[in-house]
Design an enzyme around this catalytic site. Structure first.
Site, PDB file in Angstrom:
ATOM      1  N   ASP A   1       0.831  -1.203   0.000  1.00  0.00           N
ATOM      2  CA  ASP A   1       0.000   0.000   0.000  1.00  0.00           C
ATOM      3  C   ASP A   1       0.872   1.261   0.000  1.00  0.00           C
ATOM      4  O   ASP A   1       2.036   1.228   0.404  1.00  0.00           O
ATOM      5  CB  ASP A   1      -0.881   0.048   1.247  1.00  0.00           C
ATOM      6  CG  ASP A   1      -1.841  -1.122   1.303  1.00  0.00           C
ATOM      7  OD1 ASP A   1      -2.201  -1.646   0.232  1.00  0.00           O
ATOM      8  OD2 ASP A   1      -2.223  -1.501   2.427  1.00  0.00           O
TER       9      ASP A   1
HETATM   10  N1  URA Z   1      -1.144  -6.059   3.865  1.00  0.00           N
HETATM   11  C1  URA Z   1      -1.668  -4.827   3.829  1.00  0.00           C
HETATM   12  O1  URA Z   1      -2.722  -4.592   4.395  1.00  0.00           O
HETATM   13  N2  URA Z   1      -1.027  -3.868   3.170  1.00  0.00           N
HETATM   14  C2  URA Z   1       0.152  -4.063   2.549  1.00  0.00           C
HETATM   15  O2  URA Z   1       0.703  -3.137   1.971  1.00  0.00           O
HETATM   16  C3  URA Z   1       0.688  -5.353   2.595  1.00  0.00           C
HETATM   17  C4  URA Z   1       0.023  -6.335   3.262  1.00  0.00           C
END
Ligand code: URA
Length: 249
Positions: A102
């Protein structure tokens, strides 16, 4: 295996559309044979000529980046935000991220120009372990840990058993730091697991991927993977033995 027109475009011969025209015009040979069939599949070992000249196939490259916050896991962004590819300043090859972290997530991200490798890493059957250090607002109890170890029901189905350790906890400050290892790669999975317990994620950092860790890399720094590391990741993704005992039950 890749489509011939894609390989021609990746080698910088022409755009994908122009490459299709070259193929249709009979200007392209694979291992000495003229190929006019669109979508013909070629392997990295095939000899490809255009107008009798061998094409320059891009060397496969693999990088490990310690992703900084506020970078997009994409090759480009139409809103002008910094991407993880922008972080690889000295790299000319057309790389892309293997999966995604993310925008606000930091940590270990692989980038490559090898589509086959990326697909293997991301395939649901690979079960490559990914470990995250996550700080949440809230208190994660032993019972919640046990639930995650068994699997919890999210809107896209039950999660596979995860390995979960509480690293730090302050009831007074309403904070918990956890280490979570998951063996699948669903979208926003760790954040959704925390939402399940009504805990807000304050920070999320991926510290391990397969057998790789961040080593000494600071945020924004990257290094090339060594060939044995690439091979070992491929073996891990192939190898059912790397599936932890608890997933096989
Ligand atoms: N899980 C998440 O919620 N976000 C990420 O970026 C990676 C794993």
């Amino acid at each position: 295996m890749q489509r011939l027109q894609k390989v021609l475009a990746a080698a910088g011969v022409a755009s994908r559309r122009k490459a299709e025209e070259y193929i249709a015009e009979g200007r392209v040979t694979v291992n000495g044979e003229v190929i006019t069939q669109m979508g013909y599949q070629v392997s990295p070992h095939d000899e490809i000529l255009v107008d009798g000249e061998p094409i320059k196939r891009e060397e496969k490259v693999y990088f490990l980046l310690n992703k900084p916050k506020h970078t997009l896991s994409a090759a480009s962004d139409d809103r002008g935000r910094k991407t993880v590819v922008d972080c690889l300043e000295d790299v000319d090859a057309r790389v892309f991220p293997v999966g995604r972290l993310d925008y606000d997530t930091t940590g270990l991200l692989l980038l490559t120009n090898d589509g086959e490798f990326a697909n293997k890493m991301m395939h649901p059957s690979s079960h490559l372990p990914k470990t995250y250090e996550v700080t949440v607002e809230g208190v994660i109890t032993e019972k919640m840990v046990k639930m995650m170890e068994r699997g919890i029901m999210l809107d896209d189905g039950k999660t596979l058993p995860a390995e979960v350790f509480v690293l730090q906890q302050s009831v007074k400050k309403n904070r918990t730091v956890l280490e979570i290892t998951i063996f699948e790669g669903r979208n926003r999975q760790v954040r959704r697991m925390m939402e399940y317990f009504h805990c807000e994620v304050k920070s999320l950092n991926r510290i391990c991927y397969g057998f790789l860790d961040l080593g000494n890399l600071q945020r924004g720094q990257y290094r090339k993977l060594r060939m044995y590391e690439v091979r070992k990741l491929m073996e891990m993704a192939d190898d059912q033995a790397s599936v932890p005992e608890m997933l096989r039950r």
